[in-house]
Design a protein around this motif. Structure first.
Motif, short mmCIF file in Angstrom:
data_model
loop_
_atom_site.label_atom_id
_atom_site.label_comp_id
_atom_site.label_asym_id
_atom_site.label_seq_id
_atom_site.Cartn_x
_atom_site.Cartn_y
_atom_site.Cartn_z
N GLU A 9 -4.83 -12.05 -12.49
CA GLU A 9 -5.46 -11.37 -13.62
C GLU A 9 -6.98 -11.43 -13.54
OE1 GLU A 9 -5.38 -8.86 -16.57
OE2 GLU A 9 -3.54 -9.65 -15.73
N ASN A 10 -7.52 -12.60 -13.21
CA ASN A 10 -8.98 -12.74 -13.19
C ASN A 10 -9.58 -12.54 -11.81
OD1 ASN A 10 -8.59 -15.17 -11.79
ND2 ASN A 10 -8.89 -16.44 -13.60
N ARG A 11 -8.76 -12.14 -10.84
CA ARG A 11 -9.20 -11.81 -9.48
C ARG A 11 -9.91 -12.98 -8.78
NH1 ARG A 11 -9.10 -5.99 -9.16
NH2 ARG A 11 -8.91 -5.10 -11.23
N SER A 12 -9.44 -14.20 -9.01
CA SER A 12 -10.10 -15.37 -8.46
C SER A 12 -9.55 -15.80 -7.09
CB SER A 12 -10.00 -16.55 -9.43
OG SER A 12 -8.65 -16.93 -9.65
N GLU A 13 -8.41 -15.27 -6.67
CA GLU A 13 -7.81 -15.65 -5.39
C GLU A 13 -7.39 -14.42 -4.61
OE1 GLU A 13 -4.33 -17.95 -6.14
OE2 GLU A 13 -5.44 -19.64 -6.98
N SER A 14 -7.59 -14.48 -3.31
CA SER A 14 -7.03 -13.44 -2.44
C SER A 14 -5.52 -13.65 -2.35
CB SER A 14 -7.63 -13.52 -1.04
OG SER A 14 -9.00 -13.17 -1.09
N GLY A 15 -4.81 -12.61 -1.98
CA GLY A 15 -3.37 -12.72 -1.84
C GLY A 15 -2.60 -12.27 -3.07
N ARG A 16 -3.30 -11.77 -4.05
CA ARG A 16 -2.67 -11.23 -5.25
C ARG A 16 -2.70 -9.72 -5.12
NH1 ARG A 16 -0.28 -15.81 -7.01
NH2 ARG A 16 -1.78 -17.48 -7.02
N LEU A 17 -1.58 -9.14 -4.69
CA LEU A 17 -1.54 -7.73 -4.35
C LEU A 17 -0.96 -6.87 -5.46
CD1 LEU A 17 -0.11 -8.09 -0.72
CD2 LEU A 17 -2.51 -7.91 -1.40
N GLU A 18 -1.46 -5.65 -5.55
CA GLU A 18 -0.88 -4.62 -6.40
C GLU A 18 -0.33 -3.55 -5.48
OE1 GLU A 18 -3.75 -3.13 -9.16
OE2 GLU A 18 -3.44 -4.81 -10.52
N ARG A 19 0.79 -2.96 -5.88
CA ARG A 19 1.44 -1.97 -5.06
C ARG A 19 1.66 -0.71 -5.86
NH1 ARG A 19 5.04 1.39 -5.01
NH2 ARG A 19 6.48 1.69 -3.35
N LEU A 33 -1.07 -1.12 -0.88
CA LEU A 33 -1.13 -2.53 -1.24
C LEU A 33 -2.62 -2.87 -1.36
CD1 LEU A 33 1.42 -3.97 1.34
CD2 LEU A 33 1.75 -3.81 -1.13
N VAL A 34 -3.05 -3.32 -2.52
CA VAL A 34 -4.47 -3.61 -2.74
C VAL A 34 -4.61 -5.06 -3.16
CG1 VAL A 34 -6.54 -3.01 -4.04
CG2 VAL A 34 -4.88 -1.23 -3.48
N ASP A 35 -5.47 -5.80 -2.45
CA ASP A 35 -5.77 -7.18 -2.84
C ASP A 35 -6.70 -7.14 -4.05
OD1 ASP A 35 -5.77 -10.18 -1.88
OD2 ASP A 35 -7.83 -9.68 -2.46
N ARG A 36 -6.31 -7.82 -5.13
CA ARG A 36 -7.07 -7.74 -6.38
C ARG A 36 -8.46 -8.36 -6.26
NH1 ARG A 36 -5.59 -6.07 -10.99
NH2 ARG A 36 -6.54 -7.75 -12.19
N LYS A 37 -8.64 -9.38 -5.43
CA LYS A 37 -9.96 -10.00 -5.32
C LYS A 37 -10.88 -9.20 -4.40
CE LYS A 37 -12.54 -14.10 -4.19
NZ LYS A 37 -12.53 -15.50 -3.80
#
Length: 92
Positions: A9-19, A33-37
């Motif tokens: 949610e807060n984009r603090s870590e890589s590896g959190r993907l949206e599809r 696939l987009v990395d949020r950070k």
């Protein structure tokens, strides 16, 4: 999305993907696939938007990605989340 981890949610870590699945003209489709950070985008050309095509293509893409990007995967509200358990198993 309301169950998404705080780090996504807060984009603090890589590896959190949206599809998402983008449908274009002339029966064309691309999964994203987009990395949020980092906002790094992986585009996956698809021959069909059917789950039987989308899930293996995404699993193959994830297998080629840096393992540091193997975190959570958030779906949009389309029909694709129906195969979430299969993709999770394919992703390891």
């Amino acid at each position: 999305m309301e169950e998404r981890p705080q780090a996504a949610e807060n984009r603090s870590e890589s590896g959190r993907l949206e599809r998402d699945l983008v449908i274009g003209s002339n029966n064309s489709q691309v999964a994203t696939l987009v990395d949020r950070k980092t906002r790094f985008l992986h585009g996956v050309k698809l021959s069909s938007r059917h789950t039987a095509v989308v899930v293996p293509a995404l699993a193959e893409t994830c297998a080629r990605m840096d393992s540091r990007l193997h975190g959570t995967l958030t779906w949009d509200r389309g029909m694709e989340p129906a195969a979430d358990k299969r993709l999770s198993a394919d992703r390891g």
